[in-house]
Design an enzyme around this catalytic site. Structure first.
Site, PDB file in Angstrom:
ATOM      1  N   ARG A  19       0.838  -1.199   0.000  1.00 30.53           N
ATOM      2  CA  ARG A  19       0.000   0.000   0.000  1.00 30.53           C
ATOM      3  C   ARG A  19       0.882   1.262   0.000  1.00 30.53           C
ATOM      4  NH1 ARG A  19      -0.521   4.705   2.435  1.00 30.53           N
ATOM      5  NH2 ARG A  19      -0.025   3.707   4.404  1.00 30.53           N
ATOM      6  N   HIS A 213       4.735   3.927  12.968  1.00 28.85           N
ATOM      7  CA  HIS A 213       4.888   3.925  11.500  1.00 28.85           C
ATOM      8  C   HIS A 213       5.972   4.953  11.184  1.00 28.85           C
ATOM      9  CE1 HIS A 213       3.179   3.779   7.278  1.00 28.85           C
ATOM     10  NE2 HIS A 213       3.771   4.959   7.246  1.00 28.85           N
ATOM     11  N   CYS A 246       4.598   9.781   0.619  1.00 28.62           N
ATOM     12  CA  CYS A 246       3.246  10.315   0.673  1.00 28.62           C
ATOM     13  C   CYS A 246       3.122  11.336  -0.429  1.00 28.62           C
ATOM     14  CB  CYS A 246       2.957  10.969   2.023  1.00 28.62           C
ATOM     15  SG  CYS A 246       1.345  11.778   2.051  1.00 28.62           S
ATOM     16  N   ASN A 255       9.490   4.099   3.780  1.00 28.41           N
ATOM     17  CA  ASN A 255       9.294   3.575   5.130  1.00 28.41           C
ATOM     18  C   ASN A 255      10.568   2.924   5.631  1.00 28.41           C
ATOM     19  OD1 ASN A 255       6.241   3.632   5.788  1.00 28.41           O
ATOM     20  ND2 ASN A 255       6.353   3.013   3.655  1.00 28.41           N
TER      21      ASN A 255
HETATM   22 ZN    ZN Z   1       3.866   6.032   5.530  1.00 28.19          ZN
END
Ligand code: ZN
Length: 315
Positions: A19, A213, A246, A255
């Protein structure tokens, strides 16, 4: 040897690459490749995967096949199939697809909230309440979590007051979500800040404190995960090959790398349930579906240390 199946792992690694990763790269991974990659991640021992986001295809064509990817992921035994939903309409589609868990991004930064979901923070809390009500009515066993994005700073607004983060987290908890995590969407966090904010979050919402996260934009992803671990966090989002970012947080990069995070934890004697060798092998499925895309990770590049054994701590 990975940890024995009879004992639950010490931490849950929640893989968000399919995702967070795939929505931030230009190319669209073909559906069949997504499914093969998710199968390989599952085979490595990952037991929670954020497989898609349910957003309009014209906004994110990379996610147009979300329902199909969910359908495949649901065939993998023991896997918690998670999807991101930014609004009620997304939640309806995700619940119809049969996901086990919804994750809702709620921006602590007023500016990011308007850019990312075109809603004020207050309106987003209202949306969370509506999603929880829908879940209660249609799929009461589906889990709902909120991730407070830009919790550690925002590329649009700059400083995000901790009071705003805690207020929003409390609002989401009150709205009925099971967990509230903190997201360093922009890669601004440092370990002291992570420690302080997770401690304050736990004081505010207790055992609804959710995942860390972390993004690796400034190289502090692992240090920030360790800081969160020290504060009792036991769920960590990570992305294979460090894919991610993002679209509405300019300059945000990937990430924390799943391979490096699993190596760090396992080397410390913290079981993850993930087999590092199989995890590294899963990169081949990612590469096949996204040819030419740069992948990150120190452990895959360097290899495992001589004599390293995931089971050594049990000896
Ligand atoms: Zn993220």
């Amino acid at each position: 040897m990975p940890s024995t199946p009879t004992s639950a792992p010490d931490v849950l690694i929640s893989e968000v690459g399919p995702r967070d990763g795939l929505q931030s790269v230009k190319a669209t991974m073909p559906t069949a490749h997504k499914c093969q990659w998710i199968t390989a991640l599952h085979a490595a021992g990952l037991r929670e995967i954020e497989v898609a986001s349910f957003v309009p295809a014209q906004l994110l064509p990379q996610m147009a096949d979300a329902a199909e990817v969910v359908r495949h992921a649901l065939t993998l035994p023991g896997l918690t199939v998670m999807a991101l939903v930014p609004n009620l309409r997304g939640a309806q589609a995700a619940l119809a697809a049969g996901v086990h868990k919804l994750t809702i991004p709620v921006s602590a930064s007023a500016a990011h909230s308007l850019a990312n979901v075109r809603k004020t923070r207050e309106a987003m809390v209202e949306e969370v309440r509506n999603i929880v009500a829908l879940r209660d009515a249609q799929a009461p066993h589906t889990q709902v979590e909120a991730g407070i994005s830009t919790a550690f700073g925002c590329t649009l607004q700059g400083l995000v007051p901790e009071e705003d983060v805690l207020w929003l987290a409390a609002q989401c908890a009150r709205a009925g979500v099971g967990e509230v995590g903190l997201s360093d969407t922009t890669g601004y966090a440092n370990p002291s800040q992570v420690r302080r904010l997770f401690r304050r979050l736990r004081a505010e919402i207790g055992n609804k404190t959710g995942a860390a996260h972390m993004h690796n934009t400034r190289g502090l992803g692992l240090a920030n995960c360790l800081a969160a671990f020290d504060e009792g966090v036991r769920t960590f989002d990570a992305s294979q090959g460090g894919l991610g970012g993002c679209p509405y947080a300019p300059g945000a990069s990937g990430n924390v790398v799943t391979e490096d995070l699993v190596f760090m934890l396992e080397a410390m004697g913290v079981s993850t349930g993930v087999d590092i060798a199989k995890l590294i092998a899963a990169r081949e499925a990612l590469k096949a579906g996204l040819p030419g895309e740069p992948l990150y990770g120190m452990t895959p590049d360097a290899g495992l240390p001589k004599g390293f054994s995931q089971g050594a701590r049990h000896a």
